[in-house]
Design a protein around this motif. Structure first.
Motif, PDB file in Angstrom:
ATOM      1  N   ILE A  89       0.918  -1.141  -0.212  1.00 36.27           N
ATOM      2  CA  ILE A  89       0.107  -0.015   0.000  1.00 36.27           C
ATOM      3  C   ILE A  89       0.825   1.231  -0.032  1.00 36.27           C
ATOM      4  CG2 ILE A  89      -1.578   1.372   1.403  1.00 36.27           C
ATOM      5  CD1 ILE A  89      -2.875  -1.074   2.213  1.00 36.27           C
ATOM      6  N   PRO A  90       1.762   1.429   0.797  1.00 30.64           N
ATOM      7  CA  PRO A  90       2.406   2.634   0.940  1.00 30.64           C
ATOM      8  C   PRO A  90       3.295   2.859  -0.233  1.00 30.64           C
ATOM      9  CG  PRO A  90       3.450   1.231   2.469  1.00 30.64           C
ATOM     10  CD  PRO A  90       2.242   0.709   1.924  1.00 30.64           C
ATOM     11  N   GLU A  91       3.884   1.772  -0.737  1.00 29.38           N
ATOM     12  CA  GLU A  91       4.797   1.907  -2.203  1.00 29.38           C
ATOM     13  C   GLU A  91       3.755   2.330  -3.321  1.00 29.38           C
ATOM     14  OE1 GLU A  91       6.571  -1.801  -2.997  1.00 29.38           O
ATOM     15  OE2 GLU A  91       7.453  -1.859  -0.730  1.00 29.38           O
ATOM     16  N   GLY A  92       2.891   2.111  -3.295  1.00 30.59           N
ATOM     17  CA  GLY A  92       1.868   2.741  -4.447  1.00 30.59           C
ATOM     18  C   GLY A  92       1.380   4.120  -4.189  1.00 30.59           C
ATOM     19  N   MET A  93       1.463   4.285  -2.728  1.00 28.57           N
ATOM     20  CA  MET A  93       0.866   5.840  -2.440  1.00 28.57           C
ATOM     21  C   MET A  93       2.096   6.699  -2.845  1.00 28.57           C
ATOM     22  SD  MET A  93      -0.697   5.496   1.028  1.00 28.57           S
ATOM     23  CE  MET A  93      -0.840   7.054   1.414  1.00 28.57           C
ATOM     24  N   ALA A  94       3.302   6.281  -2.436  1.00 32.79           N
ATOM     25  CA  ALA A  94       4.659   7.043  -2.827  1.00 32.79           C
ATOM     26  C   ALA A  94       4.797   7.565  -4.209  1.00 32.79           C
ATOM     27  CB  ALA A  94       5.729   6.110  -2.186  1.00 32.79           C
ATOM     28  N   VAL A  95       4.493   6.372  -5.074  1.00 28.65           N
ATOM     29  CA  VAL A  95       4.662   6.561  -6.443  1.00 28.65           C
ATOM     30  C   VAL A  95       3.543   7.656  -7.026  1.00 28.65           C
ATOM     31  CG1 VAL A  95       4.475   5.781  -8.757  1.00 28.65           C
ATOM     32  CG2 VAL A  95       5.687   4.434  -6.954  1.00 28.65           C
ATOM     33  N   GLY A  96       2.344   7.470  -6.539  1.00 29.15           N
ATOM     34  CA  GLY A  96       1.257   8.101  -6.776  1.00 29.15           C
ATOM     35  C   GLY A  96       1.525   9.778  -6.480  1.00 29.15           C
ATOM     36  N   ILE A  97       1.628  10.018  -5.284  1.00 29.77           N
ATOM     37  CA  ILE A  97       1.794  11.152  -4.649  1.00 29.77           C
ATOM     38  C   ILE A  97       3.177  11.843  -5.353  1.00 29.77           C
ATOM     39  CG2 ILE A  97       2.665  12.473  -2.662  1.00 29.77           C
ATOM     40  CD1 ILE A  97       1.313  10.373  -1.017  1.00 29.77           C
TER      41      ILE A  97
ATOM     42  N   ALA B 112       4.419  16.172  -9.547  1.00 35.05           N
ATOM     43  CA  ALA B 112       5.398  16.422 -11.101  1.00 35.05           C
ATOM     44  C   ALA B 112       4.047  16.924 -11.879  1.00 35.05           C
ATOM     45  CB  ALA B 112       5.716  15.235 -11.570  1.00 35.05           C
ATOM     46  N   ILE B 113       2.813  16.399 -11.788  1.00 35.64           N
ATOM     47  CA  ILE B 113       1.828  16.639 -12.799  1.00 35.64           C
ATOM     48  C   ILE B 113       1.278  18.323 -12.347  1.00 35.64           C
ATOM     49  CG2 ILE B 113      -0.759  16.492 -13.427  1.00 35.64           C
ATOM     50  CD1 ILE B 113      -0.240  13.571 -13.054  1.00 35.64           C
ATOM     51  N   MET B 114       1.496  18.508 -11.206  1.00 31.31           N
ATOM     52  CA  MET B 114       1.062  20.038 -10.777  1.00 31.31           C
ATOM     53  C   MET B 114       2.069  20.775 -11.070  1.00 31.31           C
ATOM     54  SD  MET B 114      -1.185  19.316  -7.221  1.00 31.31           S
ATOM     55  CE  MET B 114       0.027  18.126  -6.444  1.00 31.31           C
ATOM     56  N   GLY B 115       3.297  20.552 -11.339  1.00 26.64           N
ATOM     57  CA  GLY B 115       4.344  21.528 -11.732  1.00 26.64           C
ATOM     58  C   GLY B 115       5.201  21.720 -10.395  1.00 26.64           C
ATOM     59  N   HIS B 116       5.109  21.021  -9.453  1.00 29.17           N
ATOM     60  CA  HIS B 116       5.744  21.489  -8.059  1.00 29.17           C
ATOM     61  C   HIS B 116       7.374  21.522  -8.560  1.00 29.17           C
ATOM     62  CE1 HIS B 116       6.902  22.413  -4.226  1.00 29.17           C
ATOM     63  NE2 HIS B 116       5.593  22.539  -4.003  1.00 29.17           N
ATOM     64  N   SER B 117       8.039  22.486  -8.174  1.00 32.05           N
ATOM     65  CA  SER B 117       9.564  22.635  -8.490  1.00 32.05           C
ATOM     66  C   SER B 117      10.408  21.436  -7.714  1.00 32.05           C
ATOM     67  CB  SER B 117      10.201  23.805  -7.991  1.00 32.05           C
ATOM     68  OG  SER B 117       9.955  24.166  -6.658  1.00 32.05           O
ATOM     69  N   LYS B 118       9.997  20.851  -6.619  1.00 33.81           N
ATOM     70  CA  LYS B 118      10.578  19.781  -5.944  1.00 33.81           C
ATOM     71  C   LYS B 118      10.139  18.677  -6.228  1.00 33.81           C
ATOM     72  CE  LYS B 118      12.573  22.792  -3.599  1.00 33.81           C
ATOM     73  NZ  LYS B 118      13.950  23.352  -3.912  1.00 33.81           N
ATOM     74  N   LEU B 119       9.230  18.187  -7.012  1.00 33.31           N
ATOM     75  CA  LEU B 119       8.834  16.880  -7.696  1.00 33.31           C
ATOM     76  C   LEU B 119       8.764  16.844  -9.185  1.00 33.31           C
ATOM     77  CD1 LEU B 119       6.239  16.191  -5.225  1.00 33.31           C
ATOM     78  CD2 LEU B 119       8.503  15.066  -5.078  1.00 33.31           C
ATOM     79  N   SER B 120       9.976  16.260  -9.972  1.00 28.11           N
ATOM     80  CA  SER B 120       9.838  16.154 -11.421  1.00 28.11           C
ATOM     81  C   SER B 120       9.256  14.848 -11.892  1.00 28.11           C
ATOM     82  CB  SER B 120      11.195  16.422 -11.803  1.00 28.11           C
ATOM     83  OG  SER B 120      12.042  15.304 -11.390  1.00 28.11           O
ATOM     84  N   PHE B 121       8.948  14.721 -13.181  1.00 27.73           N
ATOM     85  CA  PHE B 121       8.542  13.823 -13.746  1.00 27.73           C
ATOM     86  C   PHE B 121       9.599  12.620 -13.678  1.00 27.73           C
ATOM     87  CE2 PHE B 121       8.028  10.891 -17.408  1.00 27.73           C
ATOM     88  CZ  PHE B 121       6.853  10.412 -17.370  1.00 27.73           C
ATOM     89  N   THR B 122      10.794  12.959 -14.066  1.00 26.70           N
ATOM     90  CA  THR B 122      12.072  11.748 -13.728  1.00 26.70           C
ATOM     91  C   THR B 122      12.161  11.431 -12.392  1.00 26.70           C
ATOM     92  OG1 THR B 122      13.577  13.903 -13.541  1.00 26.70           O
ATOM     93  CG2 THR B 122      13.133  12.894 -15.759  1.00 26.70           C
ATOM     94  N   ALA B 123      11.784  12.354 -11.527  1.00 22.79           N
ATOM     95  CA  ALA B 123      11.897  11.727 -10.104  1.00 22.79           C
ATOM     96  C   ALA B 123      11.045  10.643  -9.669  1.00 22.79           C
ATOM     97  CB  ALA B 123      11.627  13.046  -8.799  1.00 22.79           C
ATOM     98  N   ALA B 124       9.486  10.972 -10.347  1.00 27.23           N
ATOM     99  CA  ALA B 124       8.499  10.023 -10.210  1.00 27.23           C
ATOM    100  C   ALA B 124       8.972   8.688 -10.749  1.00 27.23           C
ATOM    101  CB  ALA B 124       7.275  10.365 -10.749  1.00 27.23           C
TER     102      ALA B 124
ATOM    103  N   LEU C  71      -6.631  12.116  -5.293  1.00 28.55           N
ATOM    104  CA  LEU C  71      -6.947  12.728  -4.297  1.00 28.55           C
ATOM    105  C   LEU C  71      -6.036  14.003  -4.090  1.00 28.55           C
ATOM    106  CD1 LEU C  71      -7.436   9.796  -1.817  1.00 28.55           C
ATOM    107  CD2 LEU C  71      -9.183  11.307  -2.952  1.00 28.55           C
ATOM    108  N   THR C  72      -4.825  13.684  -4.397  1.00 33.02           N
ATOM    109  CA  THR C  72      -3.565  14.694  -4.399  1.00 33.02           C
ATOM    110  C   THR C  72      -4.001  15.896  -5.229  1.00 33.02           C
ATOM    111  OG1 THR C  72      -2.236  13.127  -3.818  1.00 33.02           O
ATOM    112  CG2 THR C  72      -1.349  15.393  -4.298  1.00 33.02           C
ATOM    113  N   SER C  73      -4.541  15.711  -6.259  1.00 37.53           N
ATOM    114  CA  SER C  73      -4.828  16.808  -7.242  1.00 37.53           C
ATOM    115  C   SER C  73      -5.928  17.642  -6.892  1.00 37.53           C
ATOM    116  CB  SER C  73      -5.085  16.126  -8.725  1.00 37.53           C
ATOM    117  OG  SER C  73      -6.246  15.522  -8.468  1.00 37.53           O
ATOM    118  N   LYS C  74      -6.769  17.090  -5.924  1.00 40.58           N
ATOM    119  CA  LYS C  74      -7.929  18.136  -5.117  1.00 40.58           C
ATOM    120  C   LYS C  74      -7.602  18.642  -4.083  1.00 40.58           C
ATOM    121  CE  LYS C  74     -10.817  15.847  -8.115  1.00 40.58           C
ATOM    122  NZ  LYS C  74     -11.487  16.551  -9.200  1.00 40.58           N
ATOM    123  N   ILE C  75      -6.280  18.369  -3.666  1.00 39.24           N
ATOM    124  CA  ILE C  75      -5.834  19.130  -2.266  1.00 39.24           C
ATOM    125  C   ILE C  75      -4.519  19.211  -2.380  1.00 39.24           C
ATOM    126  CG2 ILE C  75      -6.290  18.715   0.334  1.00 39.24           C
ATOM    127  CD1 ILE C  75      -7.771  16.362  -0.112  1.00 39.24           C
ATOM    128  N   ILE C  76      -4.147  20.421  -3.046  1.00 40.51           N
ATOM    129  CA  ILE C  76      -2.647  20.650  -3.397  1.00 40.51           C
ATOM    130  C   ILE C  76      -2.098  20.856  -2.080  1.00 40.51           C
ATOM    131  CG2 ILE C  76      -0.989  22.040  -4.514  1.00 40.51           C
ATOM    132  CD1 ILE C  76      -3.207  22.228  -6.946  1.00 40.51           C
TER     133      ILE C  76
END
Length: 258
Positions: free
Chosen positions: A121-129, A134-146, A199-204
């Protein structure tokens, strides 16, 4: 790389590992199993720190918050969440004959599957978050990091898939059924990742808390299952070496690709 491909990478690792039941005649050697368990622990610890906790702290700074607060609160909530799930879901660890959680009439195989599902469960959550950030364009999370996190989890899922399917075959289960059980144990990861993205996209605003939450949940699994199992009996130093290798590999992946 397509979104669904990123989410399915960890499941690919589990599937390939479970497929080893078709190529290996005997159960995994005890020393190798300890090494693999330690390796998985090292990967998850490094992923929790570099891919989840550090970005959570950096985000909090950017948002003008107390840097450590969301990370600390989210981390402890993740620990408590897994503790709660662990205490109510009937499950059985591979090296134990004593079920945990509430009493049930589920078969031994079903409870083993529940144990691995809790783990994933937590591994799936980690990838999703991470992907949601990255989708929201946050500077600290990139697509390559995901992608790096997905690859790291897939690598540690490979031995886990084998560790699940091989003992089931050893207990008399057919190779195909043992493989299916190993495969199904990893299905929860892409499902959990997809739900988390929604869920994350709804509660940035609570993204730092969610990152730390996933880290806490992963560390719970490491402390509750992986480390004790890798350090039981003889040759415990093998599990320690495996953990060190897993930690370094995940750290390198995150820094190089993130």
């Amino acid at each position: 790389m397509d979104e669904m491909v990123v989410l399915l990478i960890p499941l690919l690792g589990t599937t390939l590992g479970a497929a080893m039941v078709f190529f290996m005649k005997d159960n995994i050697n005890a020393k190798i199993e300890k090494t693999l368990l330690g390796f998985a622990a090292g990967v998850m610890i490094a992923a929790s720190v570099w891919s989840l906790l550090i970005p959570a702290i950096d985000m909090s700074k950017e948002q003008g918050r107390i840097a450590w607060l969301p990370a600390a609160v989210g981390f402890m909530l993740g620990i408590l969440f897994l503790l709660f799930i662990d205490s109510i879901v009937p499950h059985l660890h591979l090296d134990s004959d004593k079920p945990e959680g509430v009493k049930s009439k589920f078969s031994k195989t079903t409870m083993m599957m529940f144990a691995v599902t809790i783990h994933n469960i937590p591994e799936g959550m980690a990838v999703g978050i991470t992907y949601a950030g990255a989708i929201m364009g946050h500077s600290k999370l990139s697509f390559t990091a995901a992608v790096a996190l997905s690859i790291g989890i897939a690598i540690q899922n490979f031995p886990e898939g084998a560790i699940i399917s091989m003992p089931l075959k050893g207990q008399g289960m057919s190779k195909m059924r043992a493989f299916k059980c190993g495969f199904l144990s990893g299905v929860v990861e892409p499902i959990g990742a997809f739900i988390t993205i929604l869920l994350t996209s709804k509660i940035i605003v609570i993204l730092p808390y969610l990152l730390a939450f996933a880290a806490g949940a992963m560390i719970y699994v490491v402390m509750e299952e992986l480390i004790p199992e890798s350090q039981s009996g003889e040759h415990t130093n093998i599990g320690t070496i495996g953990a060190a290798i897993g930690f370094v590999l995940m750290m390198v992946l995150d820094v190089a690709l993130g």
